[in-house]
Design an enzyme around this catalytic site. Structure first.
Site, PDB file in Angstrom:
ATOM      1  CB  CYS A  77      -1.033  -0.190   1.037  1.00 45.85           C
ATOM      2  SG  CYS A  77      -2.352   1.167   0.832  1.00 45.85           S
ATOM      3  CG  HIS A 175      -4.178  -3.587   2.529  1.00 43.94           C
ATOM      4  ND1 HIS A 175      -3.207  -3.015   3.532  1.00 43.94           N
ATOM      5  CD2 HIS A 175      -4.742  -2.465   2.268  1.00 43.94           C
ATOM      6  CE1 HIS A 175      -3.320  -1.936   3.644  1.00 43.94           C
ATOM      7  NE2 HIS A 175      -3.962  -1.546   2.693  1.00 43.94           N
ATOM      8  CD  GLU A 177      -2.555  -6.530   5.079  1.00 42.65           C
ATOM      9  OE1 GLU A 177      -2.545  -5.172   5.562  1.00 42.65           O
ATOM     10  OE2 GLU A 177      -1.730  -6.822   3.880  1.00 42.65           O
TER      11      GLU A 177
END
Length: 200
Positions: A77, A175, A177
Site C-alpha cells: 500500500c 493489502h 493480508e
C-alpha cells in the site's frame, strides 16, 4: 528464516503479523537498522499520508537504508508508493527505487477506492499460482502509473500499476493480508522467495 516488518509509525500491522503467523512463519516489528539489514525478508507496510511517513523514515535514517537493502523487500500500500520516486500527496519526494510517480485518482471516480478489484497481466514469481483477474482488497486515493517495472495491473478510471518489481524490491498496492486465500498465497510466495539480485 528471519523476517522483519519495518516499524515507522505508519499504520496498524497486527493483521499483517497474524496473516504471516497463519502461514506458519513469524515476523518481528522493528525500526532497528541492524536488524533490518540482517533479515532474510523485509516487509515495508504503510497506511496514512506520504509526507508524514517519509519524515518518520528520515528520523531513523531508514530512508537511506531501505534503498541499499539486497534481500527481498515487499512494500504494501503506502509502502509501495514510497518506493516510487515521488507522490502528488503533499508533493512528497519518496525513495526513488521505482522510477515512476504516484498520482491522485481524478475526481471523476470515487476517491478513495475502497474494496475489491481485479489484478491482471501478472508477471512475477510473486504471483505463482495466482489466477489472472483475481480480486484483491484495496484502500487508496493515489496510484503508481504503469511503467517498465509493472508486474500487475488494475483498472480504476484508467489502468495503473497494482504491483511493481525491480531487482529485489517488490511492491503491491493492495493489502494481501486482507485479500483472502489469494492474498495469503502472495504473502507465502514472497516469504518463500530465494534471495534475489538481478530480477527486472
Amino acid at each position: 528464516m528471519n523476517t522483519v516488518i519495518i516499524d515507522y509509525k505508519a499504520g496498524n500491522v497486527q493483521s499483517l503479523l497474524f496473516a504471516i503467523e497463519r502461514l506458519g512463519f513469524s515476523a518481528k516489528l522493528t525500526n532497528n537498522p541492524d536488524e533490518i539489514s540482517k533479515a532474510d525478508k523485509v516487509i515495508f507496510p504503510g497506511v496514512g499520508e506520504a509526507s508524514f511517513a517519509m519524515n518518520s523514515l528520515r528520523e531513523t535514517e531508514l530512508d537511506l537504508l531501505i534503498p541499499e537493502l539486497k534481500q527481498p523487500l515487499l512494500g504494501i500500500c503506502l509502502g509501495m508508493q514510497l518506493l516510487c520516486k515521488d507522490s502528488e500527496e503533499s508533493d512528497t519526494k519518496a525513495l526513488g527505487i521505482f522510477d515512476v510517480s504516484v498520482k491522485r485518482f481524478p475526481d471523476s471516480v470515487l476517491v478513495p477506492q475502497i474494496g475489491w478489484n481485479q489484478i491482471y497481466d501478472l508477471k512475477s514469481d510473486l504471483f505463482r499460482d495466482i489466477p489472472e483477474q483475481s480480486y484483491m482488497y484495496l484502500v487508496h486515493s493515489y496510484y503508481a502509473e504503469k511503467n517498465k517495472n509493472t508486474i500487475a495491473t488494475t483498472d480504476y478510471s484508467e489502468s495503473y500499476s497494482t504491483a511493481l518489481q525491480k531487482d529485489n524490491f517488490f511492491g503491491v498496492q493492495f493489502h494481501p493480508e486482507k485479500s483472502g486465500v489469494f492474498g495469503s498465497k502472495i504473502l507465502e510466495n514472497f516469504l518463500k522467495l530465494m534471495n534475489i539480485r538481478n530480477l527486472s
